[in-house]
Design an enzyme around this catalytic site. Sequence first.
Site, short mmCIF file in Angstrom:
data_model
loop_
_atom_site.label_atom_id
_atom_site.label_comp_id
_atom_site.label_asym_id
_atom_site.label_seq_id
_atom_site.Cartn_x
_atom_site.Cartn_y
_atom_site.Cartn_z
N HIS A 130 0.86 -1.19 0.00
CA HIS A 130 0.00 0.00 0.00
C HIS A 130 0.89 1.23 0.00
O HIS A 130 1.26 1.74 1.04
CB HIS A 130 -0.93 0.01 1.22
CG HIS A 130 -2.23 -0.65 0.95
ND1 HIS A 130 -3.17 -0.13 0.09
CD2 HIS A 130 -2.76 -1.82 1.41
CE1 HIS A 130 -4.22 -0.93 0.03
NE2 HIS A 130 -4.00 -1.97 0.80
N ASP B 90 -5.13 1.98 1.91
CA ASP B 90 -5.41 1.34 3.20
C ASP B 90 -6.05 2.35 4.15
O ASP B 90 -7.04 2.07 4.82
CB ASP B 90 -4.12 0.75 3.81
CG ASP B 90 -2.95 1.74 3.80
OD1 ASP B 90 -3.04 2.80 3.13
OD2 ASP B 90 -1.93 1.47 4.47
N TYR C 146 -7.81 7.56 -17.85
CA TYR C 146 -8.83 8.19 -17.01
C TYR C 146 -9.12 9.60 -17.50
O TYR C 146 -8.21 10.32 -17.88
CB TYR C 146 -8.35 8.28 -15.55
CG TYR C 146 -8.15 6.94 -14.86
CD1 TYR C 146 -8.70 5.78 -15.38
CD2 TYR C 146 -7.43 6.85 -13.67
CE1 TYR C 146 -8.53 4.57 -14.75
CE2 TYR C 146 -7.25 5.64 -13.03
CZ TYR C 146 -7.80 4.50 -13.58
OH TYR C 146 -7.63 3.31 -12.94
N GLU D 169 -0.43 9.23 10.67
CA GLU D 169 -1.73 8.58 10.92
C GLU D 169 -2.76 9.51 11.56
O GLU D 169 -3.96 9.22 11.55
CB GLU D 169 -1.54 7.31 11.76
CG GLU D 169 -0.90 6.19 10.94
CD GLU D 169 -0.72 4.91 11.75
OE1 GLU D 169 -0.31 5.02 12.92
OE2 GLU D 169 -0.96 3.83 11.20
#
Length: 390
Positions: free
Chosen positions: A101, A106, A296, A370
């Site tokens: 990841h 994640d 895309y 985080e």
Amino acid sequence: MSIKIRPEIQSLKDTIVSTRRDIHQYPELAFDEHRTSELVAKRLTSMGIDVQTGVGKTGVVGTLKGKQDGKTIALRADMDALPMQETSDISYKSVHDGIMHACGHDGHTAMLLGTAEAVSKSVDNLKGTLKFFFQPADEGQGGARYMIDDGALEGVDEAYGIHLWNYQKYGTVGVKPGPIMAAADIFKIIIHGKGGHGAAPQGTQDAVLIAAHIIQTLQTIVSRNTNPIESTVVTVGQINGGYNFNIIADTVTLKGTTRAYTENNRQLIKDRMVEIIAGIEKTFGATIELEYEDGYPPTINDPVAAENLLNAAKKIVGDGAGHPYLSMGGEDFSYFLQKVPGCYFLIGSAPQDREPLSVPHHCSHFDIDERALLVGSSVYLQLIDDLLSV
Ligand SMILES: [Zn+2]
Ligand SMILES: [Zn+2]
């Protein structure tokens, strides 16, 4: 900097962080997110949210209906990892060789599960319907299209997509109306010349020399054809051909990518490529093939949805909400935005005490701050409160 993490999210901090680490440790590639989607489906079910699995192959959609009628809003997290080896020594390092990841998906999955859990506890305050999109295969295979084909957008009025963004510091949220990610197309050019002895060029059509002209002239599209105020990129990333120092090559293949923020520029680049190649073909008498593949589309935020998101983000990060650190990357959330209005936004997540550019996405030591997970979950929760509360 004053950051107001929503208390409902703060109380879920350990769950959100451990979910992210769990998914980080067991990364799965595009359309192979079986463990991840099972984890998502189980968690949503435990929250009392209706779950539909197998949407767009390995995608999951959670539906939470409020007590009163209102808009239907979809919130999206992508789930796939990348085919690369993790090199850092974190305790939750990938256990799957060659899979990692390295883009933060994640974290996206963990943030959206956090928001879903918080909102599921106060469903009485919900007016309208929430759709939680856990999407497979953002990295190159366009999982969004498969979810759309499976009807995920039916009845959806607006859609929002989140991305952790290591180019911005913790405590920032990047959002803007209009284009936020680029169209990302792919091209291949095959030059068929005529080979010969390196000391006797007469009568040959030197594919290496022709390649050099093509590469240089393609750069004039950006420098001389598109408006310099509007960003575009033409990159030739790969060149293959030739046999030896004293042989004139008969064939060379070039591969590259083009980027543009608008459909107009995307088309202009395509048209100019065709014209330039036709001109060079005539000049050198070789045969040149162009294979152009649409990737895309550009990701274009609806002005009202972008304003909604900016207002929600301001309530969480104050002045940290504003203009995003833009890139010419592609993003398949664009397919959702072609169908319904919505907004794609970026959560500053550069690791603590590191410069924002020192741990880029798609690098083998990728990691995030985080604390940013709580910002992302809070912004989503705030948006729900602002748009769908009784
Ligand atoms: Zn990525
Ligand atoms: Zn990504």
